[in-house]
Design a protein around this motif. Structure first.
Motif, PDB file in Angstrom:
ATOM      1  N   GLU A 178       9.031  24.380 -12.732  1.00 25.83           N
ATOM      2  CA  GLU A 178       9.721  25.530 -13.322  1.00 25.83           C
ATOM      3  C   GLU A 178      10.024  25.339 -14.807  1.00 25.83           C
ATOM      4  O   GLU A 178      10.152  26.318 -15.546  1.00 25.83           O
ATOM      5  N   LEU A 179      10.157  24.101 -15.247  1.00 22.00           N
ATOM      6  CA  LEU A 179      10.516  23.858 -16.645  1.00 22.00           C
ATOM      7  C   LEU A 179       9.313  23.557 -17.525  1.00 22.00           C
ATOM      8  O   LEU A 179       9.457  23.444 -18.744  1.00 22.00           O
ATOM      9  N   GLY A 180       8.140  23.427 -16.935  1.00 21.72           N
ATOM     10  CA  GLY A 180       6.972  23.114 -17.740  1.00 21.72           C
ATOM     11  C   GLY A 180       5.716  23.097 -16.911  1.00 21.72           C
ATOM     12  O   GLY A 180       5.657  23.672 -15.812  1.00 21.72           O
ATOM     13  N   LEU A 186      14.129  21.661 -26.914  1.00 20.29           N
ATOM     14  CA  LEU A 186      13.297  20.523 -26.513  1.00 20.29           C
ATOM     15  C   LEU A 186      12.739  20.703 -25.106  1.00 20.29           C
ATOM     16  O   LEU A 186      11.637  20.230 -24.809  1.00 20.29           O
ATOM     17  N   ASN A 187      13.478  21.380 -24.232  1.00 17.08           N
ATOM     18  CA  ASN A 187      12.942  21.689 -22.901  1.00 17.08           C
ATOM     19  C   ASN A 187      11.684  22.539 -23.024  1.00 17.08           C
ATOM     20  O   ASN A 187      10.692  22.313 -22.325  1.00 17.08           O
ATOM     21  N   LYS A 188      11.715  23.523 -23.923  1.00 18.03           N
ATOM     22  CA  LYS A 188      10.560  24.399 -24.111  1.00 18.03           C
ATOM     23  C   LYS A 188       9.371  23.619 -24.665  1.00 18.03           C
ATOM     24  O   LYS A 188       8.258  23.691 -24.125  1.00 18.03           O
ATOM     25  N   LEU A 189       9.601  22.853 -25.723  1.00 18.31           N
ATOM     26  CA  LEU A 189       8.518  22.093 -26.342  1.00 18.31           C
ATOM     27  C   LEU A 189       7.984  21.021 -25.399  1.00 18.31           C
ATOM     28  O   LEU A 189       6.768  20.837 -25.272  1.00 18.31           O
ATOM     29  N   GLY A 190       8.904  20.313 -24.733  1.00 24.03           N
ATOM     30  CA  GLY A 190       8.482  19.271 -23.812  1.00 24.03           C
ATOM     31  C   GLY A 190       7.773  19.829 -22.601  1.00 24.03           C
ATOM     32  O   GLY A 190       6.749  19.298 -22.154  1.00 24.03           O
TER      33      GLY A 190
END
Length: 409
Positions: A210-212, A251-255
Protein backbone atom coordinates in the motif's frame (compact mmCIF):
# COMPACT_ATOMS: atom_id res chain seq x y z
CA UNK A 1 -18.09 -10.08 34.60
CA UNK A 2 -18.19 -6.80 36.51
CA UNK A 3 -21.74 -5.46 36.04
CA UNK A 4 -20.98 -2.25 37.95
CA UNK A 5 -19.07 -0.81 35.00
CA UNK A 6 -21.23 1.92 33.50
CA UNK A 7 -18.87 3.74 31.17
CA UNK A 8 -16.03 2.29 29.09
CA UNK A 9 -13.53 4.11 26.88
CA UNK A 10 -12.56 1.87 23.97
CA UNK A 11 -9.37 2.16 21.94
CA UNK A 12 -11.14 2.10 18.58
CA UNK A 13 -9.66 1.59 15.12
CA UNK A 14 -12.75 0.44 13.28
CA UNK A 15 -11.00 -2.79 12.32
CA UNK A 16 -12.30 -6.29 12.87
CA UNK A 17 -11.47 -6.55 16.58
CA UNK A 18 -12.81 -3.22 17.80
CA UNK A 19 -15.83 -3.31 15.48
CA UNK A 20 -17.28 -6.30 17.32
CA UNK A 21 -16.08 -5.21 20.76
CA UNK A 22 -18.63 -2.38 21.04
CA UNK A 23 -21.72 -4.64 20.90
CA UNK A 24 -19.87 -7.28 22.93
CA UNK A 25 -19.24 -4.76 25.72
CA UNK A 26 -22.88 -3.67 25.77
CA UNK A 27 -24.04 -7.30 25.86
CA UNK A 28 -21.71 -8.30 28.68
CA UNK A 29 -21.57 -5.16 30.84
CA UNK A 30 -25.26 -4.37 31.33
CA UNK A 31 -25.61 -2.07 28.31
CA UNK A 32 -22.80 0.19 29.49
CA UNK A 33 -21.94 3.42 27.68
CA UNK A 34 -19.07 2.95 25.25
CA UNK A 35 -17.00 5.96 24.21
CA UNK A 36 -14.85 5.14 21.19
CA UNK A 37 -11.48 6.88 20.93
CA UNK A 38 -9.22 6.81 17.88
CA UNK A 39 -5.70 8.14 17.99
CA UNK A 40 -4.86 9.60 14.59
CA UNK A 41 -1.23 8.66 13.99
CA UNK A 42 -1.57 8.80 10.23
CA UNK A 43 -3.94 5.98 9.32
CA UNK A 44 -5.34 8.16 6.53
CA UNK A 45 -8.50 6.87 4.87
CA UNK A 46 -8.92 4.21 7.60
CA UNK A 47 -10.54 6.98 9.67
CA UNK A 48 -13.13 7.77 6.99
CA UNK A 49 -16.66 7.03 8.12
CA UNK A 50 -15.44 5.91 11.52
CA UNK A 51 -17.83 8.05 13.58
CA UNK A 52 -20.91 6.74 11.78
CA UNK A 53 -19.67 3.16 12.11
CA UNK A 54 -18.89 3.52 15.83
CA UNK A 55 -22.30 4.97 16.61
CA UNK A 56 -24.15 2.40 14.50
CA UNK A 57 -22.53 -0.41 16.44
CA UNK A 58 -23.47 1.13 19.79
CA UNK A 59 -20.91 3.77 20.81
CA UNK A 60 -22.28 6.97 22.35
CA UNK A 61 -19.67 9.03 20.51
CA UNK A 62 -16.29 8.90 18.79
CA UNK A 63 -13.36 11.07 19.79
CA UNK A 64 -10.55 11.36 17.25
CA UNK A 65 -7.32 12.71 18.70
CA UNK A 66 -4.87 14.18 16.17
CA UNK A 67 -1.52 12.82 17.35
CA UNK A 68 0.47 12.83 14.10
CA UNK A 69 2.91 15.66 14.81
CA UNK A 70 3.55 14.55 18.40
CA UNK A 71 3.93 10.94 17.25
CA UNK A 72 6.68 11.72 14.77
CA UNK A 73 8.56 14.40 16.66
CA UNK A 74 8.31 13.07 20.24
CA UNK A 75 8.34 9.31 19.69
CA UNK A 76 9.69 8.45 16.23
CA UNK A 77 12.53 10.95 15.98
CA UNK A 78 13.98 10.15 19.43
CA UNK A 79 14.04 6.47 18.41
CA UNK A 80 15.73 7.23 15.10
CA UNK A 81 18.31 9.40 16.87
CA UNK A 82 19.03 6.45 19.15
CA UNK A 83 19.59 4.19 16.14
CA UNK A 84 17.20 1.75 17.77
CA UNK A 85 16.23 -1.15 15.49
CA UNK A 86 14.63 -4.28 16.93
CA UNK A 87 16.48 -7.47 16.00
CA UNK A 88 18.39 -5.67 13.22
CA UNK A 89 15.36 -5.30 10.92
CA UNK A 90 12.20 -3.98 12.57
CA UNK A 91 11.88 -0.18 12.59
CA UNK A 92 9.35 -0.29 15.45
CA UNK A 93 6.40 1.16 13.53
CA UNK A 94 3.65 -0.30 15.71
CA UNK A 95 5.72 -0.29 18.89
CA UNK A 96 6.14 3.44 19.42
CA UNK A 97 2.64 4.28 18.18
CA UNK A 98 0.96 2.41 21.04
CA UNK A 99 2.27 4.47 23.99
CA UNK A 100 1.11 7.82 22.58
CA UNK A 101 -2.34 6.42 21.74
CA UNK A 102 -2.73 4.76 25.14
CA UNK A 103 -1.59 7.93 26.91
CA UNK A 104 -4.29 9.98 25.18
CA UNK A 105 -6.93 7.32 25.84
CA UNK A 106 -6.05 7.30 29.54
CA UNK A 107 -6.36 11.09 29.67
CA UNK A 108 -9.76 10.97 27.97
CA UNK A 109 -10.98 8.16 30.25
CA UNK A 110 -10.09 10.21 33.33
CA UNK A 111 -11.74 13.33 31.90
CA UNK A 112 -14.90 11.38 31.00
CA UNK A 113 -15.13 9.70 34.40
CA UNK A 114 -14.94 6.24 32.85
CA UNK A 115 -14.95 3.08 34.94
CA UNK A 116 -12.71 1.14 32.56
CA UNK A 117 -10.58 1.24 29.43
CA UNK A 118 -10.96 -1.49 26.83
CA UNK A 119 -8.59 -2.53 24.04
CA UNK A 120 -8.79 -5.13 21.28
CA UNK A 121 -5.28 -6.54 21.59
CA UNK A 122 -4.95 -10.31 21.52
CA UNK A 123 -3.52 -12.33 24.38
CA UNK A 124 -0.77 -13.55 22.07
CA UNK A 125 0.57 -10.18 21.02
CA UNK A 126 2.84 -7.37 22.15
CA UNK A 127 0.28 -4.58 21.91
CA UNK A 128 -1.60 -5.64 25.05
CA UNK A 129 1.58 -4.97 27.02
CA UNK A 130 2.29 -1.64 25.30
CA UNK A 131 -1.23 -0.35 25.86
CA UNK A 132 -1.51 -1.45 29.45
CA UNK A 133 1.92 -0.25 30.59
CA UNK A 134 1.09 3.21 29.23
CA UNK A 135 -2.32 3.16 30.92
CA UNK A 136 -0.67 2.22 34.21
CA UNK A 137 1.62 5.24 33.84
CA UNK A 138 -1.26 7.74 33.48
CA UNK A 139 -4.31 6.04 35.03
CA UNK A 140 -2.85 3.51 37.47
CA UNK A 141 -6.17 2.70 39.15
CA UNK A 142 -8.20 2.30 35.95
CA UNK A 143 -9.72 -1.12 35.28
CA UNK A 144 -8.68 -2.62 31.96
CA UNK A 145 -10.92 -4.86 29.86
CA UNK A 146 -9.20 -7.09 27.30
CA UNK A 147 -11.92 -9.14 25.54
CA UNK A 148 -9.47 -11.46 23.80
CA UNK A 149 -8.41 -12.74 27.21
CA UNK A 150 -11.94 -13.49 28.41
CA UNK A 151 -14.40 -14.04 25.55
CA UNK A 152 -15.15 -17.34 23.81
CA UNK A 153 -14.03 -16.15 20.35
CA UNK A 154 -10.85 -17.97 19.32
CA UNK A 155 -10.03 -16.81 15.78
CA UNK A 156 -10.49 -14.04 13.22
CA UNK A 157 -12.92 -16.30 11.35
CA UNK A 158 -15.08 -16.49 14.48
CA UNK A 159 -14.85 -12.70 14.79
CA UNK A 160 -16.24 -12.40 11.26
CA UNK A 161 -19.03 -14.82 12.22
CA UNK A 162 -19.89 -12.57 15.18
CA UNK A 163 -19.84 -9.46 12.98
CA UNK A 164 -22.14 -11.06 10.40
CA UNK A 165 -24.55 -12.21 13.11
CA UNK A 166 -24.73 -8.66 14.47
CA UNK A 167 -24.92 -6.94 11.05
CA UNK A 168 -21.60 -5.16 11.56
CA UNK A 169 -20.13 -3.98 8.23
CA UNK A 170 -16.49 -4.92 7.60
CA UNK A 171 -13.95 -3.75 5.03
CA UNK A 172 -12.34 -7.19 4.86
CA UNK A 173 -13.39 -10.68 3.91
CA UNK A 174 -12.12 -14.13 4.79
CA UNK A 175 -9.80 -14.26 1.77
CA UNK A 176 -8.09 -10.89 2.37
CA UNK A 177 -8.10 -11.09 6.13
CA UNK A 178 -4.51 -10.00 6.80
CA UNK A 179 -3.94 -8.45 10.17
CA UNK A 180 -2.60 -4.96 9.40
CA UNK A 181 -1.45 -1.95 11.35
CA UNK A 182 -1.01 1.34 9.54
CA UNK A 183 0.29 4.70 10.64
CA UNK A 184 2.30 7.56 9.19
CA UNK A 185 5.53 5.60 9.72
CA UNK A 186 4.70 2.14 8.40
CA UNK A 187 2.29 -0.61 7.42
CA UNK A 188 2.52 -4.15 8.80
CA UNK A 189 1.06 -7.36 7.37
CA UNK A 190 0.52 -10.57 9.34
CA UNK A 191 -1.57 -13.72 9.03
CA UNK A 192 -2.88 -15.92 6.21
CA UNK A 193 -0.06 -17.21 3.96
CA UNK A 194 2.49 -15.13 5.86
CA UNK A 195 2.11 -17.36 8.91
CA UNK A 196 4.34 -19.91 7.16
CA UNK A 197 7.90 -18.51 6.86
CA UNK A 198 8.43 -20.79 3.86
CA UNK A 199 6.03 -18.67 1.79
CA UNK A 200 7.39 -15.77 -0.22
CA UNK A 201 5.40 -12.55 0.31
CA UNK A 202 3.29 -11.69 -2.74
CA UNK A 203 4.71 -8.19 -3.19
CA UNK A 204 3.43 -7.87 -6.75
CA UNK A 205 -0.07 -9.11 -5.95
CA UNK A 206 -2.52 -6.22 -6.47
CA UNK A 207 -3.53 -4.64 -3.18
CA UNK A 208 -0.84 -6.22 -1.03
CA UNK A 209 1.59 -3.32 -0.87
CA UNK A 210 0.00 0.00 0.00
CA UNK A 211 2.89 2.40 0.61
CA UNK A 212 4.93 1.58 -2.46
CA UNK A 213 5.96 -0.96 -5.06
CA UNK A 214 8.27 -3.95 -5.11
CA UNK A 215 11.88 -3.33 -6.21
CA UNK A 216 11.17 -5.13 -9.49
CA UNK A 217 8.41 -2.65 -10.30
CA UNK A 218 10.44 0.44 -9.36
CA UNK A 219 11.69 2.83 -12.08
CA UNK A 220 14.92 2.07 -13.95
CA UNK A 221 16.13 5.62 -13.26
CA UNK A 222 17.49 6.44 -9.76
CA UNK A 223 16.14 9.25 -7.57
CA UNK A 224 18.59 11.53 -5.76
CA UNK A 225 17.61 13.27 -2.52
CA UNK A 226 19.41 15.39 0.08
CA UNK A 227 18.31 15.42 3.73
CA UNK A 228 19.53 18.07 6.15
CA UNK A 229 19.75 17.25 9.87
CA UNK A 230 19.99 19.59 12.86
CA UNK A 231 21.22 17.86 16.01
CA UNK A 232 20.07 14.50 14.69
CA UNK A 233 16.62 15.70 13.58
CA UNK A 234 15.77 15.86 9.86
CA UNK A 235 14.62 19.39 9.05
CA UNK A 236 14.96 19.85 5.27
CA UNK A 237 14.45 17.70 2.19
CA UNK A 238 16.12 18.95 -1.00
CA UNK A 239 16.42 22.40 0.53
CA UNK A 240 12.78 22.63 1.66
CA UNK A 241 12.00 22.93 5.37
CA UNK A 242 9.54 20.29 6.60
CA UNK A 243 8.07 19.40 9.97
CA UNK A 244 8.00 15.79 11.09
CA UNK A 245 4.72 14.92 9.39
CA UNK A 246 5.76 16.58 6.15
CA UNK A 247 9.19 14.94 6.17
CA UNK A 248 7.96 11.40 6.74
CA UNK A 249 5.10 11.81 4.25
CA UNK A 250 7.45 13.08 1.53
CA UNK A 251 10.01 10.34 2.14
CA UNK A 252 7.29 7.68 2.19
CA UNK A 253 6.27 8.80 -1.31
CA UNK A 254 9.81 8.90 -2.68
CA UNK A 255 10.84 5.68 -0.97
CA UNK A 256 7.67 3.85 -1.91
CA UNK A 257 8.02 4.76 -5.55
CA UNK A 258 11.53 3.27 -5.55
CA UNK A 259 10.72 0.03 -3.73
CA UNK A 260 12.47 1.10 -0.53
CA UNK A 261 11.79 -0.17 2.99
CA UNK A 262 10.34 -3.68 2.63
CA UNK A 263 11.22 -6.02 5.49
CA UNK A 264 10.20 -9.66 5.83
CA UNK A 265 11.19 -11.05 9.21
CA UNK A 266 10.49 -13.56 11.93
CA UNK A 267 10.70 -11.67 15.21
CA UNK A 268 10.69 -12.69 18.86
CA UNK A 269 7.58 -11.36 20.54
CA UNK A 270 7.72 -10.19 24.13
CA UNK A 271 5.27 -12.94 25.19
CA UNK A 272 7.73 -15.61 24.06
CA UNK A 273 6.63 -16.84 20.66
CA UNK A 274 8.08 -16.09 17.25
CA UNK A 275 5.92 -14.33 14.67
CA UNK A 276 6.37 -13.55 11.00
CA UNK A 277 5.54 -10.14 9.62
CA UNK A 278 6.06 -8.10 6.47
CA UNK A 279 6.64 -4.40 7.00
CA UNK A 280 6.54 -1.40 4.67
CA UNK A 281 8.60 1.49 6.03
CA UNK A 282 9.88 3.46 3.02
CA UNK A 283 10.45 6.85 4.64
CA UNK A 284 11.68 5.32 7.86
CA UNK A 285 14.27 3.18 6.11
CA UNK A 286 15.63 6.30 4.38
CA UNK A 287 15.79 8.32 7.61
CA UNK A 288 17.56 5.59 9.58
CA UNK A 289 20.09 5.16 6.78
CA UNK A 290 20.72 8.88 6.33
CA UNK A 291 21.10 9.47 10.07
CA UNK A 292 23.57 6.62 10.39
CA UNK A 293 25.63 7.96 7.48
CA UNK A 294 25.82 11.42 9.06
CA UNK A 295 26.91 9.96 12.39
CA UNK A 296 29.87 8.23 10.71
CA UNK A 297 31.57 11.61 10.27
CA UNK A 298 30.17 13.41 13.33
CA UNK A 299 30.71 10.91 16.18
CA UNK A 300 33.98 9.64 17.59
CA UNK A 301 34.50 5.89 17.68
CA UNK A 302 33.88 5.30 21.41
CA UNK A 303 30.68 7.36 21.48
CA UNK A 304 29.43 5.61 18.34
CA UNK A 305 30.17 2.19 19.86
CA UNK A 306 28.34 3.03 23.08
CA UNK A 307 25.38 4.28 21.07
CA UNK A 308 25.30 0.98 19.21
CA UNK A 309 25.25 -1.01 22.45
CA UNK A 310 22.56 1.17 24.02
CA UNK A 311 20.58 1.27 20.77
CA UNK A 312 19.86 -2.43 21.17
CA UNK A 313 18.50 -1.80 24.67
CA UNK A 314 16.55 1.24 23.49
CA UNK A 315 14.90 -0.89 20.80
CA UNK A 316 13.95 -3.52 23.39
CA UNK A 317 12.45 -0.83 25.61
CA UNK A 318 10.33 0.56 22.77
CA UNK A 319 9.31 -2.90 21.56
CA UNK A 320 8.35 -3.96 25.09
CA UNK A 321 6.14 -0.93 25.71
CA UNK A 322 8.38 0.66 28.35
CA UNK A 323 8.40 4.14 26.84
CA UNK A 324 7.20 5.87 30.00
CA UNK A 325 10.02 4.66 32.25
CA UNK A 326 13.03 6.33 33.91
CA UNK A 327 15.43 4.17 31.88
CA UNK A 328 14.01 5.26 28.52
CA UNK A 329 14.18 8.89 29.63
CA UNK A 330 17.78 8.44 30.78
CA UNK A 331 18.79 6.80 27.50
CA UNK A 332 17.12 9.61 25.54
CA UNK A 333 19.11 12.13 27.55
CA UNK A 334 22.32 10.32 26.61
CA UNK A 335 21.26 10.19 22.96
CA UNK A 336 20.44 13.90 22.90
CA UNK A 337 23.93 14.68 24.18
CA UNK A 338 25.50 12.62 21.40
CA UNK A 339 23.42 14.45 18.81
CA UNK A 340 24.72 17.95 19.56
CA UNK A 341 27.10 17.76 16.59
CA UNK A 342 25.00 15.55 14.30
CA UNK A 343 24.22 18.37 11.88
CA UNK A 344 24.77 18.28 8.14
CA UNK A 345 23.60 17.08 4.74
CA UNK A 346 23.27 13.53 3.46
CA UNK A 347 22.82 12.85 -0.24
CA UNK A 348 21.32 9.49 -1.20
CA UNK A 349 20.49 7.62 -4.38
CA UNK A 350 17.28 5.57 -4.30
CA UNK A 351 17.22 2.76 -6.83
CA UNK A 352 15.11 -0.39 -6.98
CA UNK A 353 14.93 -1.07 -3.25
CA UNK A 354 18.47 0.17 -2.54
CA UNK A 355 19.60 3.21 -0.58
CA UNK A 356 23.01 4.18 -1.94
CA UNK A 357 25.29 6.77 -0.34
CA UNK A 358 25.99 9.73 -2.62
CA UNK A 359 27.83 12.13 -0.30
CA UNK A 360 27.80 13.52 3.25
CA UNK A 361 28.97 16.85 4.74
CA UNK A 362 28.87 18.43 8.18
CA UNK A 363 30.29 21.58 9.80
CA UNK A 364 31.20 19.31 12.74
CA UNK A 365 32.88 16.56 10.72
CA UNK A 366 35.65 14.58 12.40
CA UNK A 367 36.95 13.38 9.06
CA UNK A 368 40.21 15.13 8.13
CA UNK A 369 41.24 14.46 4.56
CA UNK A 370 44.78 15.65 5.25
CA UNK A 371 45.21 13.00 7.94
CA UNK A 372 43.45 10.20 6.05
CA UNK A 373 45.05 10.76 2.63
CA UNK A 374 47.22 8.16 0.89
CA UNK A 375 49.19 11.00 -0.63
CA UNK A 376 52.09 12.80 1.05
CA UNK A 377 51.19 14.73 4.19
CA UNK A 378 52.86 16.72 6.97
CA UNK A 379 50.57 15.79 9.88
CA UNK A 380 51.10 12.06 10.38
CA UNK A 381 54.44 10.42 11.14
CA UNK A 382 54.12 6.80 10.02
CA UNK A 383 57.12 5.82 12.18
CA UNK A 384 54.96 6.44 15.26
CA UNK A 385 52.88 3.38 14.46
CA UNK A 386 55.73 1.00 15.32
CA UNK A 387 55.72 1.99 19.00
CA UNK A 388 51.92 1.89 19.07
CA UNK A 389 51.85 -1.66 17.67
CA UNK A 390 54.53 -2.80 20.15
CA UNK A 391 52.47 -1.60 23.11
CA UNK A 392 49.11 -2.68 21.67
CA UNK A 393 50.51 -6.15 20.94
CA UNK A 394 52.44 -6.50 24.20
CA UNK A 395 49.91 -8.89 25.87
CA UNK A 396 50.00 -11.17 22.82
CA UNK A 397 53.81 -11.19 22.76
CA UNK A 398 54.14 -11.84 26.49
CA UNK A 399 51.69 -14.75 26.40
CA UNK A 400 53.44 -16.30 23.39
CA UNK A 401 56.88 -16.13 25.03
CA UNK A 402 55.59 -17.59 28.31
CA UNK A 403 53.79 -20.38 26.40
CA UNK A 404 57.09 -21.21 24.69
CA UNK A 405 58.88 -21.46 28.05
CA UNK A 406 56.14 -23.71 29.45
CA UNK A 407 56.17 -25.95 26.38
CA UNK A 408 59.99 -26.30 26.54
CA UNK A 409 59.98 -27.58 30.11
Amino acid sequence: MAKEIKKVVLAYSGGLDTSIIIPWLKENYNNCEVIAVSGDVGQGTELDGLEEKAKKTGASKLIVADLKKEFIEDYVYPTVKAGAVYENRYLLGTSFARPIIAKRIAEIALAEGADAICHGCTGKGNDQVRFELAIKAFAPDMEIIAPWRIWSIKSRDEEIDYAEAHNIPLKINRETNYSKDKNLWHLSHEGLDLEDPANEPQYNKPGFLELGVSPEMAPDKPTYITIHFEKGVPTMLDGKELDGVGMVSALNKLGGENGIGLADLVENRLVGMKSRGVYETPGGAILYHAHEVLETICLDKETARMKQYLGIKFADIVYNGQWFTPLREALSAFVDKTQETVTGDVKLKLYKGNIINAGVTSPYTLYDEEVATFDADNVYNQKDSAGFINLFGLPIKVKAKLDQKRNNK
